[in-house]
Design an enzyme around this catalytic site. Sequence first.
Site, PDB file in Angstrom:
ATOM      1  CE  LYS A  51     -23.839 -41.156  33.517  1.00 32.51           C
ATOM      2  NZ  LYS A  51     -23.626 -42.418  32.115  1.00 32.51           N
ATOM      3  CD  GLN A  95     -25.983 -44.616  32.202  1.00 30.71           C
ATOM      4  OE1 GLN A  95     -25.705 -43.196  31.539  1.00 30.71           O
ATOM      5  NE2 GLN A  95     -25.025 -45.614  32.420  1.00 30.71           N
ATOM      6  CG  ASP A 118     -19.470 -42.968  27.345  1.00 33.79           C
ATOM      7  OD1 ASP A 118     -18.681 -42.666  28.712  1.00 33.79           O
ATOM      8  OD2 ASP A 118     -20.552 -43.726  27.402  1.00 33.79           O
TER       9      ASP A 118
END
Length: 291
Positions: A51, A95, A118
Amino acid sequence: MGIAKIIDGKKIAADFCQNLAEEIQKNHISPKLAVILVGDDPASLIYVKNKQKKAQEVGVVVETYHLSGMSSERMILELIDELNKRTDVHGILLQLPVPIHLNPQTLIERIHPDKDVDGLHPVNVGRMMSKIPTLIPCTPMGCLYLIKQIPVPLVGRRAVVVGRSALVGRPLAYLLLQEDCTVTQAHSKTVHLDKVCSQADILVTAVGVPHLIGANAVKKGAVVIDVGINRLDNGEITGDVDFKAVQNIASYMTPVPGGVGPMTVAMLLFNTFKAAQNQIKKGLNIMPYKS
Ligand code: NDP
């Protein structure tokens, strides 16, 4: 039916990211993403690195907070509060998975919905279900983007999504419904999974079981999107679909790796850009673009 055409997620994501980079430049903004990584899960370490690399190429700044696996919930909540307040941080990504002593839902709910890149905060899930424009989970959005590259209309097609997680399966089924597909959601308790899957014009698997989907589970000419990422004992990475068995039956397929994975990262960066734009519009932040 010949051999399935490969949906090249790597190439499609690269093109998407190039356009995104141009868009970021044009808008003169400098989106910033804070990534919170708790512990040393090897797969998560690789994902975060990927990422960071892709973000840099696109013009999104990433700040990574790599915390000890022993970190307390309170400590992480305090960090999230601080990042929520910072006007130069537009997106916050926790994460997943987090270590077992932490409740991911508690942490996700602490992230400001406007920074929840997200798309997992209940406010964003609710907005999505109410058809209000919002931040949508990255992997489902990436899957839909890949499906839309195929020159076949989605309206009225029968879609089967295997998996019902909040991260992938559930939002994806909803997005396909929004596209006027007739959607079936399968899961671990589904009886006669192969039969259910073999009805699908569009079959998406987000399970985490290698070779779960074989030739019997695929209709001739179906589009097959494999979200699964599984590491075999020999170190090989594979999806949920038995690629070799299915490639003579499907019309289009995503490979693993190189299918949904790169698109997920692209959509995370897109969401960060969108979040930054939104926050600037709301007057929460005016950051000059730094070249
Ligand atoms: P979860 O473990 O949260 O969910 C898995 C889902 O699969 C559950 O709904 C479960 O059903 C269902 N399931 C499990 N076993 C079976 C079975 N034998 N038959 C049918 N359904 C089954 O996983 P995620 O959704 O987070 O991830 C799924 C996969 O996708 C993983 O391999 C993950 O690594 C990968 N992934 C890939 C991404 C990418 O960018 N390519 C991004 C995110 C995930 P039930 O609900 O009944 O338990």
